[in-house]
Design a protein around this motif. Structure first.
Motif: not given
Length: 300
Positions: A234-238, A242-249, A251-263
């Motif tokens: 949850s913190l990694g996603e947050l 935040s980085i995605k918003i600050i960089t106006l999209g 830099i978008n690592y949201v999905e990469k972070v999410q996938r780190m939590g799945e097998d």
């Protein structure tokens, strides 16, 4: 004639090496870009026919298809439908498509796109008296040398950092596959039309392994002590959002972070049974890549 796309890319070059090592007989029509490094092709000793063009151009795809008997489509899953559609029109016997296990992801937005692509391919090949037999290969996370976009990043992290954050204690399972094993698999599938036509295969590494263990194997190759700090998903996603918003999209690592939590581990038993798929251990693969990384650093 064999038509190959993506032969100058990361996994494509290992397929080419298999063609060279096995002294492949027959014409190989290779789709390349004007900027592609074709030195390995030019010095292969094989019967190579280079065609320069863009697979986004449907008329170009139609121009390169006449005379083709088999296709090895390595470059970009999104071109598969037009490749298959044109193959059917030209009565090509076989099409081997390299896709991705990303199709299984619960998080990756693109997974729906992958599903749509394969659905379109299946619809095309279900047509009455379809002359083209399709085989789909789905590699897991691909690594192998410092030009990959996966393990090379982990290696750089271990080299540069003494403290590394990992999502959820690094408990998620991975099964990375070495590009060398994929090159061999592509070649073996090409030579096994009876056993593989009309089938779908997951191509994974030797066995599932926790992400934390991947980092530890890399650290061992560097002969270093690395401290790992667990970060809740949850913190990694947050942070990623935040980085995605600050960089106006930008830099978008949201999905990469999410996938780190799945097998992300998948069985390759069908590939082993049908064409002898036998991938190397992750320890061996990382040893090769770390060595290459260190040699590249010394050159600089």
């Amino acid at each position: 004639m064999l038509l190959v796309t993506g032969i100058t890319g990361h996994t494509g070059k290992y397929f080419l090496k298999e063609l060279i090592n096995n002294k492949y007989q027959g014409v190989i029509r290779c789709v390349v870009r004007e900027t592609s490094d074709t030195s390995l092709l030019d010095n292969s000793g094989l019967n190579i026919e280079k065609v320069v063009g863009n697979l986004n151009d449907k008329s170009f795809v139609e121009q390169i298809m006449p005379g083709v008997e088999a296709i090895m489509h390595i470059y970009n899953i999104h071109h598969s439908p037009v490749i298959v559609e044109t193959a059917i029109k030209n009565k090509v016997k076989r099409a081997i498509l390299v896709h991705t296990t990303g199709i299984y992801s619960n998080f990756k937005y693109a997974s729906q796109e992958y599903k749509n692509v394969e659905q379109k391919v299946f619809e095309l090949t279900k047509q009455k008296e379809c002359p083209t037999k399709v085989t789909i290969l789905r590699p897991t996370m691909i690594y192998g040398d410092i030009c990959d976009s996966n393990m090379s990043k982990f290696i750089k992290m271990v080299d540069k950092l003494r403290v590394i954050p990992v999502i959820n204690k690094g408990e998620s399972l991975l099964q990375p596959v070495n590009a060398r094993d994929l090159g061999k698999a592509f070649f073996n599938v090409l030579l096994s039309p009876t056993e593989t036509s009309g089938k779908v295969y997951d191509l994974s590494g030797e066995k599932p392994i926790k992400m934390i263990e991947v980092f530890r194997i890399i650290s061992k190759e560097f002969n270093r002590q690395t401290t790992f700090v667990s970060v809740p998903l949850s913190l990694g996603e947050l942070l990623a959002k935040s980085i995605k918003i600050i960089t106006l999209g930008r830099i978008n690592y949201v999905e990469k972070v999410q996938r780190m939590g799945e097998d992300r581990s998948y069985s390759h038993i069908n590939a082993r049974n049908d064409f002898g798929y036998n991938p190397m251990s992750l320890e061996e693969g990382i040893r090769i890549e770390v060595k290459e990384y260190l040699e590249a650093k010394d050159i600089r």
